[in-house]
Enzyme design. Structure first.
Site, PDB file in Angstrom:
ATOM      1  CE  LYS A   7      -3.911  -1.958   2.641  1.00 20.94           C
ATOM      2  NZ  LYS A   7      -5.065  -1.887   1.300  1.00 20.94           N
ATOM      3  NE  ARG A  39     -10.225 -10.910  -2.480  1.00 20.76           N
ATOM      4  CZ  ARG A  39     -10.209 -10.060  -3.357  1.00 20.76           C
ATOM      5  NH1 ARG A  39     -10.557 -10.582  -4.747  1.00 20.76           N
ATOM      6  NH2 ARG A  39     -10.660  -8.734  -3.327  1.00 20.76           N
TER       7      ARG A  39
END
Length: 508
Positions: free
Chosen positions: A268, A343
């Site tokens: 990020k 996920r």
């Protein structure tokens, strides 16, 4: 934590009571049914046009503590939702606390419109949301001035229920908002265990690395760069509630508890890492729900939760895009972007819960996660409910309707064949792609693709509507809904804890 206490309206004007403020929330405060209060408001309205138009704190001899707060809730009968009561209640309780009140009373006018049926509960919990302070602030000595809130003409059992719900929400907020070292995986577990010690919830912890590596391969891939730091090593926390009577329904819940998300090798950048200690909001909300359930002890329903607690660190041993990792369910997963890590955690958790569901009574499976920026972009403060084919007709609309009644707005988002086609690995080297190489907000159907991956990688694709063993499953993406205010440092709200509790009540 502030306690909710049932108070009869007869006590409002008793000289012996020790309440010190009255908060009125109504579309028309001048129509309040208490004659002395109504007369005082009407007299003040003659010289103060704000009365009946906005929140006003007045000196009133008839009100407890001489403090009267009249708050106006603006109702849109066509498109409005009950969350407006929470917003007004937050403003009112903040004013009450600033005025020095410690034991205010709350009265909420009944609203005949069905979408506002839970206005009182939403307003009460809105007050509690406003009063919560971060764990670090409390540890530094800061305190909430208000000790309890009296609910006027509300049955005792509702006050007890709201107090238990708020106890769960406090646990959820503490877990979600606390900084990543203070709430590292082991500390998250310890905090839960201490909080749940007096509730009817069984707690077990999986922390053996060899077992985790064998049984939760995707989860451990996410945490691979953290394994060398003992305090950052992953944990799987299982919480189970078993009722005293016959089990008629079983809820199986998977929670994403990414303690901190650097994005891993897909780092990020541009300030995007700030606030990523809140990426454990799904696991936090489920832990809070389990506390509420353990306190209220509902009959007829068994609830099993698995929380995957892991840190997505960057380092020389971090997992990287293009790796192929076999999930617990045996699905070969090609990593597309290591910042799509939640996920992966959920897929392994759900694979284990899927096996538990095989001999469970009327099982329903859920995953809860601050998963994709796409859901936040698509639905704003609403959370996405993404059902599989089994859950589409009944579970999804029922759950989402309950969410909207409770002021935790939800939108049903259906899966399609296209979603499963897009995540298929066409090279045959793997079965599915974990994600596209871009962030979810830059990908068409970003949150649906994530849900399709979860279904496929967890083995739930073998339990669709046309299979011999269908299992209803719904993914809840709370990315845009979990934090009020600044997404980095605003207050967590424990969504969808309240919805789950009332949905559970509806089942039994």
């Amino acid at each position: 934590m502030p306690q909710f206490i049932s108070v009869s309206s007869d006590e409002l004007f008793a000289s012996s009571n020790d309440w010190d403020a009255l908060i009125i929330i109504s579309p028309d405060p001048l129509a309040v049914p208490f004659a002395a209060i109504r007369q005082a408001l009407q007299q003040q309205a003659a010289i103060d046009k704000r009365i009946g138009q906005q929140l006003v704190l007045s000196v009133c001899d008839s009100a407890p503590g001489n403090r009267l707060l009249s708050a106006v809730v603006q109702i849109d009968a066509e498109y409005g939702d009950v969350s407006v009561y929470a917003e007004v209640a937050q403003q009112a309780i903040a004013q009450a606390q600033a005025s020095g009140a410690k034991r205010p009373l709350l009265w909420v006018a009944a609203n005949p419109l069905p979408q506002f049926a839970m206005a009182l509960s939403v307003a009460a919990l809105g007050c509690a949301q406003q009063l919560w302070l971060p764990l670090e602030a409390r540890e530094a000595g800061h305190q909430v001035g208000i000790s309890c809130i009296g609910l006027v003409d509300v049955p005792d059992n509702i006050a007890v229920q709201l107090t238990a719900i708020e106890a769960g929400r406090i646990l959820a907020r503490d877990l979600c908002a606390t900084e990543p070292e203070r709430m590292a995986p082991y500390a998250f577990v310890d905090y839960c265990m201490k909080s749940l010690v007096e509730s009817d919830v069984d707690v077990s912890v999986l922390d053996d690395l060899d077992t985790l590596l064998a049984d939760y391969p995707l989860l451990c891939a996410v945490g691979r760069a953290s394994l060398q730091v003992e305090r950052h090593q992953p944990r799987v926390l299982q919480l189970e509630y078993l009722p005293e009577d016959e089990v008629k329904h079983t809820l199986l819940l998977a929670g994403k508890g990414v303690i901190f998300d650097t994005g891993g090798a897909s780092l990020k950048v541009g300030g995007g890492m700030s606030g990523m200690s809140r990426d454990k909001g799904g696991a936090a909300a489920i832990a809070g729900l389990m506390k509420t359930i353990g306190l209220l002890k509902p009959q007829g329903v068994r609830v099993v939760a698995q929380l995957g607690l892991v840190r997505n660190s960057i380092g020389s041993d971090a997992f990287v895009p293009d790796e192929i990792i076999t999930s617990h369910a045996g699905t070969r997963v090609r990593i597309g972007n290591t910042d799509a890590e939640g996920r992966l955690v959920l897929a392994d958790l759900l694979s284990h819960l899927r096996i538990l569901a095989s001999d469970a009574v009327n099982p329903q499976l859920f995953s809860v996660a601050t998963l994709t920026s796409h859901a936040a972009r698509a639905f704003g403060r609403h959370f996405a409910t993404v059902p599989n084919s089994v859950a589409l007709a009944n579970l999804a609309p029922s759950f989402s309707h309950q969410a909207n009644l409770q002021g935790e707005a939800a939108t049903v988002s259906a899966l399609s064949q296209e979603d499963f086609s897009i995540i298929t690995d066409t090279t045959l080297a793997a079965d599915v792609l974990s994600s596209m190489h871009l962030g979810s907000s830059m990908v068409t159907r970003g949150h649906q693709l994530a849900a399709a991956f979860i279904v496929s990688a967890s083995g739930l694709n073998r339990h669709g509507a046309q299979s011999p063993t269908p299992l209803p499953f719904m993914h809840l993406d709370i990315a845009g809904a979990a934090i009020e205010g600044d997404p980095r440092y605003g207050k967590p709200n424990a969504i969808p804890l309240v919805t789950f509790w009332h949905y559970l009540q509806q089942l039994i």
